[in-house]
Scaffold this motif. Structure first.
Motif, PDB file in Angstrom:
ATOM      1  N   UNK A  39       0.830  -1.202   0.046  1.00  0.00           N
ATOM      2  CA  UNK A  39       0.130   0.037  -0.177  1.00  0.00           C
ATOM      3  C   UNK A  39       0.823   1.257   0.105  1.00  0.00           C
ATOM      4  N   UNK A  40       0.437   2.274  -0.590  1.00  0.00           N
ATOM      5  CA  UNK A  40       1.045   3.634  -0.825  1.00  0.00           C
ATOM      6  C   UNK A  40       0.265   4.606  -0.016  1.00  0.00           C
ATOM      7  N   UNK A  41       0.914   5.864   0.250  1.00  0.00           N
ATOM      8  CA  UNK A  41       0.429   6.879   0.769  1.00  0.00           C
ATOM      9  C   UNK A  41      -0.782   7.614  -0.402  1.00  0.00           C
ATOM     10  N   UNK A  42      -1.808   7.709  -0.103  1.00  0.00           N
ATOM     11  CA  UNK A  42      -2.662   8.308  -0.973  1.00  0.00           C
ATOM     12  C   UNK A  42      -3.857   8.649  -0.399  1.00  0.00           C
ATOM     13  N   UNK A  43      -4.951   9.282  -1.093  1.00  0.00           N
ATOM     14  CA  UNK A  43      -6.252   9.643  -0.559  1.00  0.00           C
ATOM     15  C   UNK A  43      -6.960   8.868   0.365  1.00  0.00           C
ATOM     16  N   UNK A  44      -7.276   9.757   1.691  1.00  0.00           N
ATOM     17  CA  UNK A  44      -7.932   8.868   2.501  1.00  0.00           C
ATOM     18  C   UNK A  44      -7.317   7.560   3.145  1.00  0.00           C
ATOM     19  N   UNK A  45      -6.019   7.874   3.474  1.00  0.00           N
ATOM     20  CA  UNK A  45      -5.192   6.879   4.076  1.00  0.00           C
ATOM     21  C   UNK A  45      -4.966   7.287   5.388  1.00  0.00           C
ATOM     22  N   UNK A  46      -4.533   6.377   6.407  1.00  0.00           N
ATOM     23  CA  UNK A  46      -3.931   6.660   7.684  1.00  0.00           C
ATOM     24  C   UNK A  46      -2.574   6.241   7.519  1.00  0.00           C
ATOM     25  N   UNK A  47      -1.838   7.355   7.856  1.00  0.00           N
ATOM     26  CA  UNK A  47      -0.217   7.145   7.604  1.00  0.00           C
ATOM     27  C   UNK A  47       0.397   7.547   8.942  1.00  0.00           C
ATOM     28  N   UNK A  48       1.277   6.670   9.145  1.00  0.00           N
ATOM     29  CA  UNK A  48       2.372   6.853  10.427  1.00  0.00           C
ATOM     30  C   UNK A  48       3.676   7.065  10.059  1.00  0.00           C
ATOM     31  N   UNK A  49       4.454   8.115  10.382  1.00  0.00           N
ATOM     32  CA  UNK A  49       5.799   8.316  10.004  1.00  0.00           C
ATOM     33  C   UNK A  49       6.490   9.073  10.934  1.00  0.00           C
ATOM     34  N   UNK A  50       7.884   8.466  10.998  1.00  0.00           N
ATOM     35  CA  UNK A  50       8.783   9.188  11.707  1.00  0.00           C
ATOM     36  C   UNK A  50       9.520  10.306  10.881  1.00  0.00           C
ATOM     37  N   UNK A  51       9.923  11.407  11.531  1.00  0.00           N
ATOM     38  CA  UNK A  51      10.697  12.477  10.839  1.00  0.00           C
ATOM     39  C   UNK A  51      11.595  13.319  11.540  1.00  0.00           C
ATOM     40  N   UNK A  52      12.495  13.861  11.127  1.00  0.00           N
ATOM     41  CA  UNK A  52      13.350  14.888  11.505  1.00  0.00           C
ATOM     42  C   UNK A  52      13.073  16.002  10.530  1.00  0.00           C
ATOM     43  N   UNK A  53      12.789  17.283  11.271  1.00  0.00           N
ATOM     44  CA  UNK A  53      12.741  18.544  10.839  1.00  0.00           C
ATOM     45  C   UNK A  53      13.823  19.456  10.725  1.00  0.00           C
ATOM     46  N   UNK A  54      14.123  20.031   9.786  1.00  0.00           N
ATOM     47  CA  UNK A  54      15.559  20.945   9.875  1.00  0.00           C
ATOM     48  C   UNK A  54      15.217  22.119   9.000  1.00  0.00           C
ATOM     49  N   UNK A  55      15.814  23.357   9.487  1.00  0.00           N
ATOM     50  CA  UNK A  55      15.926  24.577   8.587  1.00  0.00           C
ATOM     51  C   UNK A  55      16.615  24.216   7.397  1.00  0.00           C
ATOM     52  N   UNK A  56      16.211  24.568   6.112  1.00  0.00           N
ATOM     53  CA  UNK A  56      16.970  24.304   5.035  1.00  0.00           C
ATOM     54  C   UNK A  56      18.127  25.078   4.969  1.00  0.00           C
ATOM     55  N   UNK A  57      17.779  26.310   5.422  1.00  0.00           N
ATOM     56  CA  UNK A  57      19.071  27.480   5.230  1.00  0.00           C
ATOM     57  C   UNK A  57      20.323  26.953   6.426  1.00  0.00           C
TER      58      UNK A  57
END
Length: 160
Positions: free
Chosen positions: A1-19
């Motif tokens: 299955x892939x991310x698409x409309x009306x899916x429940x998605x759980x994800x890990x992330x690291x958020x960074x400032x691009x600059x």
């Protein structure tokens, strides 16, 4: 299955400032779970996750306009100093206020003198291009109740 409309998605992330490359946030073993298509996460991140599969990792760059927007000069406002009595003011100090309806408003002090305090009500990440390092942990079909309510529900103590 892939991310698409009306899916429940759980994800890990690291958020960074691009600059600057500064790490701004991370999930740290607590995946973020959301229902696609209802605006639960920033649009530029969600749209770039479409097509990803469970276990897939990707670096996703989101321009400011598709993240928290550009700073709005109308959201930099002056208020009487008396509204801030008892607060040890300094430039950069984050503050919260509450409207009579109970809504929380976040702001940052950008200037002050003996009569007025200038606060910025823009989101702290407004105007910043962001980089997300994402790993899809789980994808499932949304239930009819989740679609009706407009958000993912928790099952058995898990977000997915």
């Amino acid at each position: 299955m892939e991310v698409g409309d009306r899916k429940v998605v759980s994800f890990e992330y690291t958020l960074k400032d691009k600059e600057t490359g500064e790490i701004l946030d991370r999930s740290a073993g607590q995946p973020l779970t959301f229902l696609t298509g209802v605006g639960e996460i920033i649009p530029g991140l969600e749209s770039r996750m479409y097509g990803m599969k469970e276990g897939e990792k990707r670096e996703i760059v989101v321009p400011a306009e598709e993240a928290y927007g550009l700073p709005d000069p109308n959201l930099i406002q002056k208020a009487p100093r008396e509204y801030f009595e008892g607060i040890d003011l300094e430039v950069g100090l984050p503050l919260q206020a509450q409207t009579p309806e109970g809504q929380i408003i976040n702001m940052v002090v950008v200037d002050f003198d003996e009569n007025t305090v200038t606060v910025d009500l823009n989101h702290p990440l407004a105007g910043r291009d962001l980089v997300f390092e994402v790993e899809i942990v789980n994808i499932r079909e949304a239930t009819p109740d989740e679609i009706l309510h407009g958000h993912a529900h928790r099952f058995g103590g898990h977000n997915y």
